[in-house]
Structures are given as C-alpha cells and as structure tokens.
Write a protein that holds these residues in place. Sequence first.
Motif, PDB file in Angstrom:
ATOM      1  N   ASP A 103       0.840  -1.199   0.000  1.00  0.00           N
ATOM      2  CA  ASP A 103       0.000   0.000   0.000  1.00  0.00           C
ATOM      3  C   ASP A 103       0.875   1.249   0.000  1.00  0.00           C
ATOM      4  N   VAL A 104       0.343   2.330  -0.556  1.00  0.00           N
ATOM      5  CA  VAL A 104       0.960   3.646  -0.465  1.00  0.00           C
ATOM      6  C   VAL A 104      -0.097   4.616   0.049  1.00  0.00           C
ATOM      7  N   ARG A 105       0.241   5.393   1.076  1.00  0.00           N
ATOM      8  CA  ARG A 105      -0.647   6.426   1.592  1.00  0.00           C
ATOM      9  C   ARG A 105       0.011   7.779   1.316  1.00  0.00           C
ATOM     10  N   ARG A 106      -0.663   8.631   0.561  1.00  0.00           N
ATOM     11  CA  ARG A 106      -0.124   9.955   0.251  1.00  0.00           C
ATOM     12  C   ARG A 106      -0.381  10.893   1.423  1.00  0.00           C
ATOM     13  N   VAL A 126       5.233  -3.622   8.019  1.00  0.00           N
ATOM     14  CA  VAL A 126       6.401  -2.753   7.852  1.00  0.00           C
ATOM     15  C   VAL A 126       5.901  -1.436   7.284  1.00  0.00           C
ATOM     16  N   VAL A 127       6.155  -0.345   8.008  1.00  0.00           N
ATOM     17  CA  VAL A 127       5.764   0.992   7.557  1.00  0.00           C
ATOM     18  C   VAL A 127       7.018   1.790   7.232  1.00  0.00           C
ATOM     19  N   HIS A 128       7.055   2.378   6.058  1.00  0.00           N
ATOM     20  CA  HIS A 128       8.128   3.300   5.702  1.00  0.00           C
ATOM     21  C   HIS A 128       7.634   4.730   5.897  1.00  0.00           C
ATOM     22  N   LEU A 158       3.843   2.366   2.555  1.00  0.00           N
ATOM     23  CA  LEU A 158       4.749   3.500   2.340  1.00  0.00           C
ATOM     24  C   LEU A 158       3.966   4.796   2.519  1.00  0.00           C
ATOM     25  N   LEU A 159       4.440   5.656   3.425  1.00  0.00           N
ATOM     26  CA  LEU A 159       3.853   6.978   3.605  1.00  0.00           C
ATOM     27  C   LEU A 159       4.606   7.947   2.701  1.00  0.00           C
ATOM     28  N   TYR A 160       3.929   8.415   1.661  1.00  0.00           N
ATOM     29  CA  TYR A 160       4.611   9.161   0.604  1.00  0.00           C
ATOM     30  C   TYR A 160       4.398  10.662   0.758  1.00  0.00           C
ATOM     31  N   GLN A 161       5.514  11.374   0.818  1.00  0.00           N
ATOM     32  CA  GLN A 161       5.496  12.839   0.837  1.00  0.00           C
ATOM     33  C   GLN A 161       6.598  13.318  -0.096  1.00  0.00           C
ATOM     34  N   LEU A 162       6.248  14.099  -1.098  1.00  0.00           N
ATOM     35  CA  LEU A 162       7.189  14.489  -2.147  1.00  0.00           C
ATOM     36  C   LEU A 162       8.442  15.141  -1.579  1.00  0.00           C
ATOM     37  N   GLU A 163       8.283  15.919  -0.516  1.00  0.00           N
ATOM     38  CA  GLU A 163       9.420  16.656   0.049  1.00  0.00           C
ATOM     39  C   GLU A 163      10.482  15.734   0.644  1.00  0.00           C
ATOM     40  N   ASP A 164      10.146  14.471   0.902  1.00  0.00           N
ATOM     41  CA  ASP A 164      11.117  13.536   1.492  1.00  0.00           C
ATOM     42  C   ASP A 164      12.266  13.234   0.551  1.00  0.00           C
ATOM     43  N   ARG A 165      12.112  13.573  -0.735  1.00  0.00           N
ATOM     44  CA  ARG A 165      13.186  13.319  -1.693  1.00  0.00           C
ATOM     45  C   ARG A 165      14.486  13.993  -1.271  1.00  0.00           C
ATOM     46  N   ARG A 166      14.382  15.178  -0.664  1.00  0.00           N
ATOM     47  CA  ARG A 166      15.612  15.915  -0.325  1.00  0.00           C
ATOM     48  C   ARG A 166      16.463  15.143   0.692  1.00  0.00           C
TER      49      ARG A 166
END
Length: 557
Positions: free
Chosen positions: A220-223, A314-316, A344-352
């Motif tokens: 799963d992916v949670r935005r 498992v949560v990322h 996976l908890l997805y947040q675009l800013e985590d790329r940095r």
Amino acid sequence: MLICSGHVVSGIDWNSIAREARTRFGITRFRLGQRALIEAVLTGRDALGIMPTGGGKSLAYQLPALFLPKTTVVVSPLIALMQDQQAKAIDANLAAVKIDSTLTDREQRAAAAEIADGDVRIVYVTPERLEDPDYVTLLRNRGVSRLVIDEAHCISQSGHDFRPAYLALRDVVRRLGRPPVLALTATAPEPVTRDILQQLDIAGAQIVNTGADRENLILDVRRTPTDAAKRGALLRILQTMTGPTIVYAATVRVVDQLWSWLRDRGYSTTRYHGELKPREREQAQTGFMENRFRIVVATKAFGLGIDKPDIRLVVHYHFPDSPETYYQEAGRAGRDDRPARAILLYQLEDRRIQSYFLGGKYPRHEDSQKVYEALLAGDDNKTMTPRELVRLTGLSERRIKVIVAQLELIGILQRRGRRLQQQRAFANPRELDQFLHEYERRAAAERERLDAIMHYAQSALCRMRYLRNYLGDHTEIDCNRCDNCRQRASPPRRVMRAPKRITAKPVDPARPNKGQRVWHARFGEGEILDNGGEHFTVNFPRVGVKRILASYLKPNP
C-alpha cells in the motif's frame, strides 16, 4: 553414495540429502530454487541465488556443507546475523564457528584451533576480517570447498547496503585457491546482478532467480502531503493493525522523535539506529525479537538478516533510496507465509533527505585523482598500504577502499598481502578521464533509482507488478492485493455490453491520459507521466523514464 573430491561431490544421492534436510532442519520439501542451488554447490559450480526474503537461501549452503570434503566459508555483513546463523547451524548439529571483532584474543585462538583441526563444517566471517591476510592463510591451509557471499548486493555500489569491505572479496577468492563461489541475495536488479558477477569474477555462474513475488505480502501507499498528515496516518495504521511492526525512518533524528511520540501515546515501542551504543542496539533487537516490544522504530541499520517470521507490518515513514531497498525492507514482513502488509507513507518533500545522502556516497573527481597521484609518488616498488593512502590524501578509510577497489578492478593495482602494488599506469589521458568520471556515472544511475521509487509511490499500476518488473521478473500478472489493484476492482458492477476488443491502435497524442497504462514493444509495460505533443513521457518499471513517440505506444488494459 556420495563421493567427495576437492570442491565437488559426485554421484549425488538425493535420498541422503532429503533425509539430512528432514532430520537436521525439519524440512520435508525444498522451496523453489533450493534444489538447483544445492546441486550447483555439490557439483562445484559458481552460482548466484536471487530469492525473496524468507525464501530459504541459507539451506543452499548449510545442507551441502555436510557432504563437502572441506570447510564452507560464509561471508556475512553483520555480527548479529552471523550469531543467529551460527546458532541455527549448531541446533542442526552442524559444527560452526564465527570469526569477528567481538571475540577476545583467547576466543579467537580457540576458533582458529578448531578450524585448523578440521572439525568445523562452516566458518562465518565478516568481510572486514578477511582483509587480514593471516585469517585468509588459516582458511586456505585448512582447505575451502565453497565460499559463500551472503547479502551479495553489498558488493555492488549500484545496490543498497553497499559495503566497501566486500570489494576486496575478489582478491580473497584468488588467495583461497579459487574455490567455487555461491553468492546469495534477496534483491538484485539486472545492473546489480552484472556488478556482482563482475566484482566476484564469476561471469559463468549459474543464476537461480525465483522471482520477486510474495503472495502473502500486501503493498500500500498512503499519500501524506504534510508532516501532521503523515503522523495521523501512522497512528491510524497502528490502531487498526496488530502484530509485530517495523517503522522505518530515514534519519536518526526522526527515529528518536517517533519513538518518543509513540511511547507517549502508550505504544510498546523501542528504537534502533547506528548512534546508539552497541548494548542499547542489542537490547532493542532482542526485546523486539522476543516480543517485549510490539514496535521498533529504526533506520535502515535494522533488519538485514533479521529472522523474525511473524512480523505483520512494515511501515516506511520516508521512502528509501530505491525500489530494491524498499522491497528488501518490506519483505521482512510475513516470513511465516501468513498475510502481512507493507505501507509507504509518501510525501514528495522527502526526496531531499535521500538526495542529501546520495551527495556524500560517491568519491568526488578530485578524490580519485588524489589517490592515483599518491600511488604514483609511492616507494621504488610502487607499493603502499591503505593506511598510508589515508595519511597522504586526508580521505576517509571508507572512501579509500572504494577508490582502491575500482583501481584494482581495471588492473592498475593488485593486493600483495597488506600492501597495494601498482601494476601499471593509465595508458593515456582518455583512460584516466574515464576512471575519474566513473563515480559521476554511478551517481547518475543512483538518481534514476531514486526517481524509480518515487514513480512507484505515484503509480496507478499494480504495486507488486511494478516491483517485479523493476527487479527483472517480467511476469505480466497483477497481484490483485495492493491498493491500486483493490481500487480498480472496487467500483460496483454494472450491466454492460461486452467490451470491444482492443486493437493495436497507437495512443492518440491529442487525447493524453495521465496514468494510462501503455505497452512498448521493447520496454514492455509503462505508465504515462506527461504529454508533450507527439511525444509522451512514460515510466517503464524495467528501464525507467523514457520520452516515446506516441505512435510507438499501444493501450495496455
């Protein structure tokens, strides 16, 4: 009857092997890939085994070790993992010792005596310990039937969990008298597979790849667009799911914050990261393994080789550096074959965060130049130790190891015991320039892998199919378990006419559909990211993002 000769067992008696598997390991049938790897080991062939986490890779060397004439040496990256593997081997009445930095001088002498006496079937050793020529000599004098490289992706700078000491194993193989090699890993995309074979000099190895699918694992992916949304999502997940849980975060600071925050809310939680004292890490790991804590909040330092089959979740909290890292870590859930989730908890800013880590991973152009110039200025025999290079260049020992290994791979250097001997200079300025730009190319490939995990999080494709394709398993079947598959299946049924058969008509550039699944004859399945007129930007899990002329794309239902 099994006849032993050198590194090989001829006349394989599968009845005897099955009997030992049953009586010593409690195994009544082999899992997919195990029999092929066992046969490769017993017949003296180099082999690379790529099997999912929990797929039973260790049996591929533990069982043959009973029949091989000499010792099986297993290179393992973590002391805790070695301890666990040694304990299981002893439980199976298989004589095993380990050599690592935790042993006292007295314990090291006792281990060396056991090896020399010839009673030991398996020797577990860290790659750093094999940098000491005395240990390599000890093993060579005893005789080695098989060298096993566990977690073999650690040898590849294109892989996650890269470990510089693994780069010296190519030379270790030679100094041990070139025993057959068995490399094992759970995840190896095609570039990493090629790198493993090259770094270990086993180009002709038999490759046993059982595929990446885990039928009990639900992806799963949670935005989560804000930090507050992310914490709220984590709480809802923990409230609705039970069982042992790993929460991965990218930095030590966030691990400490989440650990304290969850404890304040009454959750049974411990933490694990590299800045804790060894005793604290051991207590955290033991407490989680023995179910004294339901949740461990950890950096990527936790989990390699962790054998806890009942992890349910498992949560990322942050996305990791690549799809292969994600699948390796997510795959620690559900090793008992019961249903488990990876979210996976997805947040675009985590790329940095990952971009920051990437910036310090590879040697800079000027670092490689420094090392080469220091070697040219060496003594008359053109030899130098790594410690001398550290002193002369001011670079870290880790960075020196990486650069030296690359110079060794292209024939500039050769190891002579503890010293490095220059074999030749660069033939011309062009060869030197290619070498100096090598890590720039590797960094570019790393950025592509980071893009790939972001595309995974944003994709409307089947999550498991995306990962399978990325990892080289091109089975074109959706999992029907992940959030994307469930969402496609969720609309209520309506009475409809039979759908028209889709023809091989090209995608219409005038009517783009972001997220549409398409097919390309060479790159396989992809997903439209953007439309630029006659060209589409398409993400292909197998090869990454490409700009493709619309006429070369077909709809893929």
